[in-house]
Write a protein that holds these residues in place. Structure first.
Motif, PDB file in Angstrom:
ATOM      1  N   UNK A  91       0.821  -1.218   0.000  1.00  0.00           N
ATOM      2  CA  UNK A  91       0.000   0.000   0.000  1.00  0.00           C
ATOM      3  C   UNK A  91       0.855   1.267   0.000  1.00  0.00           C
ATOM      4  N   UNK A  92       2.157   1.081   0.037  1.00  0.00           N
ATOM      5  CA  UNK A  92       3.041   2.233   0.041  1.00  0.00           C
ATOM      6  C   UNK A  92       3.346   2.712   1.443  1.00  0.00           C
ATOM      7  N   UNK A  93       3.998   3.862   1.501  1.00  0.00           N
ATOM      8  CA  UNK A  93       4.470   4.394   2.773  1.00  0.00           C
ATOM      9  C   UNK A  93       3.862   5.768   3.008  1.00  0.00           C
ATOM     10  N   UNK A  94       3.194   5.934   4.142  1.00  0.00           N
ATOM     11  CA  UNK A  94       2.541   7.206   4.460  1.00  0.00           C
ATOM     12  C   UNK A  94       3.587   8.283   4.745  1.00  0.00           C
ATOM     13  N   UNK A  95       3.347   9.485   4.232  1.00  0.00           N
ATOM     14  CA  UNK A  95       4.234  10.611   4.463  1.00  0.00           C
ATOM     15  C   UNK A  95       3.424  11.748   5.092  1.00  0.00           C
ATOM     16  N   UNK A  96       3.463  11.860   6.426  1.00  0.00           N
ATOM     17  CA  UNK A  96       2.703  12.932   7.091  1.00  0.00           C
ATOM     18  C   UNK A  96       3.244  14.298   6.671  1.00  0.00           C
ATOM     19  N   UNK A 105      18.637   1.573   6.961  1.00  0.00           N
ATOM     20  CA  UNK A 105      18.908   0.160   7.221  1.00  0.00           C
ATOM     21  C   UNK A 105      18.210  -0.306   8.500  1.00  0.00           C
ATOM     22  N   UNK A 106      17.590  -1.458   8.443  1.00  0.00           N
ATOM     23  CA  UNK A 106      16.904  -2.015   9.602  1.00  0.00           C
ATOM     24  C   UNK A 106      15.471  -1.548   9.741  1.00  0.00           C
ATOM     25  N   UNK A 107      15.045  -0.653   8.840  1.00  0.00           N
ATOM     26  CA  UNK A 107      13.667  -0.157   8.902  1.00  0.00           C
ATOM     27  C   UNK A 107      13.103  -0.122   7.480  1.00  0.00           C
ATOM     28  N   UNK A 108      12.238   0.837   7.221  1.00  0.00           N
ATOM     29  CA  UNK A 108      11.700   0.954   5.865  1.00  0.00           C
ATOM     30  C   UNK A 108      12.854   1.238   4.902  1.00  0.00           C
ATOM     31  N   UNK A 109      12.762   0.660   3.727  1.00  0.00           N
ATOM     32  CA  UNK A 109      13.805   0.894   2.722  1.00  0.00           C
ATOM     33  C   UNK A 109      13.254   0.603   1.335  1.00  0.00           C
ATOM     34  N   UNK A 110      14.028   0.988   0.338  1.00  0.00           N
ATOM     35  CA  UNK A 110      13.677   0.645  -1.030  1.00  0.00           C
ATOM     36  C   UNK A 110      14.553  -0.523  -1.434  1.00  0.00           C
ATOM     37  N   UNK A 111      13.954  -1.484  -2.129  1.00  0.00           N
ATOM     38  CA  UNK A 111      14.707  -2.664  -2.515  1.00  0.00           C
ATOM     39  C   UNK A 111      14.744  -2.732  -4.035  1.00  0.00           C
ATOM     40  N   UNK A 112      15.944  -2.753  -4.576  1.00  0.00           N
ATOM     41  CA  UNK A 112      16.058  -2.986  -6.019  1.00  0.00           C
ATOM     42  C   UNK A 112      16.317  -4.474  -6.205  1.00  0.00           C
ATOM     43  N   UNK A 113      15.414  -5.108  -6.916  1.00  0.00           N
ATOM     44  CA  UNK A 113      15.432  -6.565  -7.030  1.00  0.00           C
ATOM     45  C   UNK A 113      15.852  -6.963  -8.444  1.00  0.00           C
ATOM     46  N   UNK A 114      16.834  -7.847  -8.513  1.00  0.00           N
ATOM     47  CA  UNK A 114      17.369  -8.261  -9.808  1.00  0.00           C
ATOM     48  C   UNK A 114      18.118  -7.125 -10.474  1.00  0.00           C
ATOM     49  N   UNK A 115      19.146  -6.577  -9.759  1.00  0.00           N
ATOM     50  CA  UNK A 115      19.878  -5.443 -10.341  1.00  0.00           C
ATOM     51  C   UNK A 115      20.527  -5.818 -11.669  1.00  0.00           C
TER      52      UNK A 115
END
Ligand SMILES: [Cu+2]
Length: 149
Positions: A91-96, A105-115
């Motif tokens: 659902x994405x990430x809320x931005x107040x 690192x260790x929290x929300x992040x963007x993942x590039x898959x199959x670079x």
């Protein structure tokens, strides 16, 4: 008659006030700061990218695109029975409004898959961030060797 009439007048007055002073329209915009992607070993199936987002008005990061990987996702991490697990935020990430949201690192992040490129220090990953309201933001994210691996 009077008791019926008063509330109607009050509503009319409120509507009039709203028209006279419309809410200030802030251009929907999201600022992106401190973006970096973590260097990964050659052939790694995925890599993490991190940045801080500040939305002027309440918004939502809905998707990430990159030509440098098969796909990119928004992930979160959480403890699950003593094990850190990653999970896609479909659902994405809320931005107040006005609040810096750090993807790290260790929290929300963007993942590039199959670079499709080597995630080595000095390389850069083009990312397009798409928001619910704000226009998309295209950035070139530097790859950094952080974490000593
Ligand atoms: Cu991930």
């Amino acid at each position: 008659m009077k008791t019926l009439f008063l509330p109607i007048l009050a509503i009319g007055a409120l509507a009039g006030a709203a028209q006279a002073a419309p809410p200030v329209r802030v251009a929907a915009k999201v600022a992106v700061e401190g973006a970096w992607c973590r260097a990964a070993p050659k052939g790694a199936p995925a890599g993490g990218c991190y940045l801080t987002l500040t939305a002027v008005a309440a918004d939502q990061l809905v998707s990430v695109e990159t030509p440098a990987a098969a796909r990119a996702e928004i992930h979160t991490m959480s403890m699950d029975g003593g094990v850190m697990r990653m999970r896609k935020l479909s659902e994405g990430l809320a931005l107040p409004a006005g609040q810096a949201v750090a993807l790290k690192p260790g929290a929300e992040h963007l993942m590039v898959i199959g670079p499709k490129i080597d995630l080595v220090a000095g390389a850069s990953v083009p990312l397009t961030l798409r928001f619910k309201f704000a226009p998309p933001v295209a950035i070139n994210v530097p790859v950094k060797a952080v974490g000593g691996k």
